[in-house]
Design a protein around this motif. Structure first.
Motif, PDB file in Angstrom:
ATOM      1  N   VAL A  45       0.850  -1.192   0.000  1.00  0.00           N
ATOM      2  CA  VAL A  45       0.000   0.000   0.000  1.00  0.00           C
ATOM      3  C   VAL A  45       0.884   1.240   0.000  1.00  0.00           C
ATOM      4  CG1 VAL A  45      -1.789   1.294   1.215  1.00  0.00           C
ATOM      5  CG2 VAL A  45      -1.819  -1.221   1.240  1.00  0.00           C
ATOM      6  N   VAL A  46       0.697   2.079  -1.014  1.00  0.00           N
ATOM      7  CA  VAL A  46       1.367   3.376  -1.075  1.00  0.00           C
ATOM      8  C   VAL A  46       0.375   4.396  -0.537  1.00  0.00           C
ATOM      9  CG1 VAL A  46       2.355   5.127  -2.591  1.00  0.00           C
ATOM     10  CG2 VAL A  46       2.828   2.702  -3.005  1.00  0.00           C
ATOM     11  N   LEU A  47       0.676   4.924   0.628  1.00  0.00           N
ATOM     12  CA  LEU A  47      -0.274   5.753   1.372  1.00  0.00           C
ATOM     13  C   LEU A  47       0.259   7.179   1.488  1.00  0.00           C
ATOM     14  CD1 LEU A  47      -2.782   6.070   3.188  1.00  0.00           C
ATOM     15  CD2 LEU A  47      -1.468   5.040   5.047  1.00  0.00           C
ATOM     16  N   ASP A  48      -0.510   8.124   0.986  1.00  0.00           N
ATOM     17  CA  ASP A  48      -0.124   9.525   1.034  1.00  0.00           C
ATOM     18  C   ASP A  48      -1.047  10.260   1.992  1.00  0.00           C
ATOM     19  OD1 ASP A  48       1.795  11.321   0.082  1.00  0.00           O
ATOM     20  OD2 ASP A  48       0.411  12.210  -1.348  1.00  0.00           O
ATOM     21  N   SER A  49      -0.483  11.074   2.875  1.00  0.00           N
ATOM     22  CA  SER A  49      -1.268  11.831   3.865  1.00  0.00           C
ATOM     23  C   SER A  49      -1.421  13.279   3.432  1.00  0.00           C
ATOM     24  CB  SER A  49      -0.571  11.811   5.228  1.00  0.00           C
ATOM     25  OG  SER A  49      -0.544  10.531   5.782  1.00  0.00           O
ATOM     26  N   LYS A  50      -2.636  13.809   3.607  1.00  0.00           N
ATOM     27  CA  LYS A  50      -2.887  15.218   3.342  1.00  0.00           C
ATOM     28  C   LYS A  50      -3.661  15.801   4.525  1.00  0.00           C
ATOM     29  CE  LYS A  50      -0.815  15.098  -0.519  1.00  0.00           C
ATOM     30  NZ  LYS A  50       0.532  15.712  -0.589  1.00  0.00           N
ATOM     31  N   ASN A  51      -3.482  17.087   4.733  1.00  0.00           N
ATOM     32  CA  ASN A  51      -4.158  17.782   5.820  1.00  0.00           C
ATOM     33  C   ASN A  51      -4.873  18.982   5.217  1.00  0.00           C
ATOM     34  OD1 ASN A  51      -4.946  18.527   8.372  1.00  0.00           O
ATOM     35  ND2 ASN A  51      -2.887  18.697   9.213  1.00  0.00           N
ATOM     36  N   TRP A  52      -6.162  18.801   4.897  1.00  0.00           N
ATOM     37  CA  TRP A  52      -6.904  19.811   4.167  1.00  0.00           C
ATOM     38  C   TRP A  52      -7.828  20.596   5.093  1.00  0.00           C
ATOM     39  CZ3 TRP A  52      -8.494  16.470  -0.732  1.00  0.00           C
ATOM     40  CH2 TRP A  52      -7.325  16.210  -1.467  1.00  0.00           C
ATOM     41  N   HIS A  53      -8.453  21.623   4.540  1.00  0.00           N
ATOM     42  CA  HIS A  53      -9.251  22.586   5.306  1.00  0.00           C
ATOM     43  C   HIS A  53     -10.398  21.892   6.047  1.00  0.00           C
ATOM     44  CE1 HIS A  53     -11.534  26.138   6.324  1.00  0.00           C
ATOM     45  NE2 HIS A  53     -10.580  26.917   5.810  1.00  0.00           N
ATOM     46  N   ARG A  54     -10.397  22.066   7.360  1.00  0.00           N
ATOM     47  CA  ARG A  54     -11.403  21.389   8.196  1.00  0.00           C
ATOM     48  C   ARG A  54     -12.829  21.856   7.909  1.00  0.00           C
ATOM     49  NH1 ARG A  54     -10.718  18.365  12.537  1.00  0.00           N
ATOM     50  NH2 ARG A  54      -8.486  18.871  12.531  1.00  0.00           N
ATOM     51  N   GLY A  55     -12.969  23.074   7.431  1.00  0.00           N
ATOM     52  CA  GLY A  55     -14.307  23.612   7.192  1.00  0.00           C
ATOM     53  C   GLY A  55     -14.847  23.346   5.802  1.00  0.00           C
ATOM     54  N   ARG A  56     -14.143  22.555   5.003  1.00  0.00           N
ATOM     55  CA  ARG A  56     -14.586  22.268   3.637  1.00  0.00           C
ATOM     56  C   ARG A  56     -14.658  20.758   3.423  1.00  0.00           C
ATOM     57  NH1 ARG A  56     -10.263  26.399   0.794  1.00  0.00           N
ATOM     58  NH2 ARG A  56     -11.036  28.319   1.770  1.00  0.00           N
ATOM     59  N   THR A  57     -15.708  20.305   2.800  1.00  0.00           N
ATOM     60  CA  THR A  57     -15.907  18.874   2.564  1.00  0.00           C
ATOM     61  C   THR A  57     -15.196  18.439   1.287  1.00  0.00           C
ATOM     62  OG1 THR A  57     -18.051  18.945   3.661  1.00  0.00           O
ATOM     63  CG2 THR A  57     -17.642  17.072   2.195  1.00  0.00           C
ATOM     64  N   THR A  58     -14.579  17.274   1.352  1.00  0.00           N
ATOM     65  CA  THR A  58     -13.934  16.684   0.176  1.00  0.00           C
ATOM     66  C   THR A  58     -14.956  15.826  -0.565  1.00  0.00           C
ATOM     67  OG1 THR A  58     -11.722  16.713   1.143  1.00  0.00           O
ATOM     68  CG2 THR A  58     -12.121  15.119  -0.613  1.00  0.00           C
ATOM     69  N   THR A  59     -15.135  16.098  -1.855  1.00  0.00           N
ATOM     70  CA  THR A  59     -16.148  15.429  -2.659  1.00  0.00           C
ATOM     71  C   THR A  59     -15.543  14.997  -3.996  1.00  0.00           C
ATOM     72  OG1 THR A  59     -16.832  17.566  -3.576  1.00  0.00           O
ATOM     73  CG2 THR A  59     -18.036  16.767  -1.648  1.00  0.00           C
TER      74      THR A  59
END
Length: 222
Positions: A97-111
């Motif tokens: 498993v190639v796993l990449d971590s991201k830390n995106w804006h808490r107030g915006r939903t990822t769709t």
């Protein structure tokens, strides 16, 4: 859990480098931040934000070690200046498993909109394409017939619509899973339960031979 984290190290080096020199130290003692220091701090803050996501992921996947998974963090990408945030070898020795971590804006939903991953109104599909390209390169580098490489993106902060998304990327024949941290360990733990220690050990040996620890190169702060 504290792991080696090149993003955090890079941020610290940026801050330190911008403050080197007698004049910079004098200004710092007076509480003055020059343009050079402000620019370095802004870039370093972005690196530290990403590093926090990587460390959170490392803490989560550590639980898989008791189930036979072998976990590596912060590896050098062959033939590239990029690094692999996390790489996991399954207990059955048939999946990496190639796993990449991201830390995106808490107030915006990822769709997923029009087959592209977005965080709020921001198009982030480039991150999907990036982890797919990492998986493709890892697969070629390992060159292990019968071993499947899975690209996976875990998003901290931003909630994921439906808990998980299945995205596509050019030149990748399969799905890139985009998950929130709550879904990460259950998804991996649901992989085939069979254990093949000898096969897994051979995959680990190959990984350790061709995917070395990442050492960031120097960056200039202007």
């Amino acid at each position: 859990m504290k792991v080696r984290n090149s993003a955090a190290a890079q941020a610290a080096e940026m801050r330190a480098k911008a403050r080197r020199g007698v004049w910079q130290r004098v200004l710092a003692a007076l509480g003055v931040r020059t343009g050079r220091v402000r620019r370095a701090d802004a870039v370093a803050a972005r690196w530290e934000h990403g590093a926090a996501g990587e460390e959170a992921t490392a803490r989560l996947v550590a639980a898989l070690g008791s189930q036979g998974w072998v976990i590596r963090h912060d590896l050098r990408m062959p033939g590239s200046r990029a690094n692999l945030d996390h790489l996991l070898i399954s207990p059955c020795g048939m999946a990496v498993v190639v796993l990449d971590s991201k830390n995106w804006h808490r107030g915006r939903t990822t769709t997923l909109v029009g087959n592209r991953v977005r965080c709020g109104t921001d198009d982030r599909h480039g991150q999907v394409e990036a982890v797919a390209s990492y998986a493709r390169r890892v697969s070629r580098t390992l060159n292990l017939p019968g071993v499947v490489v899975w690209p996976l993106l875990v998003i901290h902060g931003s909630p994921i619509a439906g808990g998980r998304l299945e995205a596509r990327a050019p030149e990748w024949d399969g799905v890139v899973h985009v998950l929130g941290p709550a879904r990460l360990v259950p998804t991996l733990a649901a992989a085939p339960k069979a254990h093949d220690p000898a096969r897994a050990a051979a995959v680990v040996a190959r990984v350790d031979r061709v995917l070395l620890p990442y050492v960031p190169g120097p960056r200039r702060v202007r």
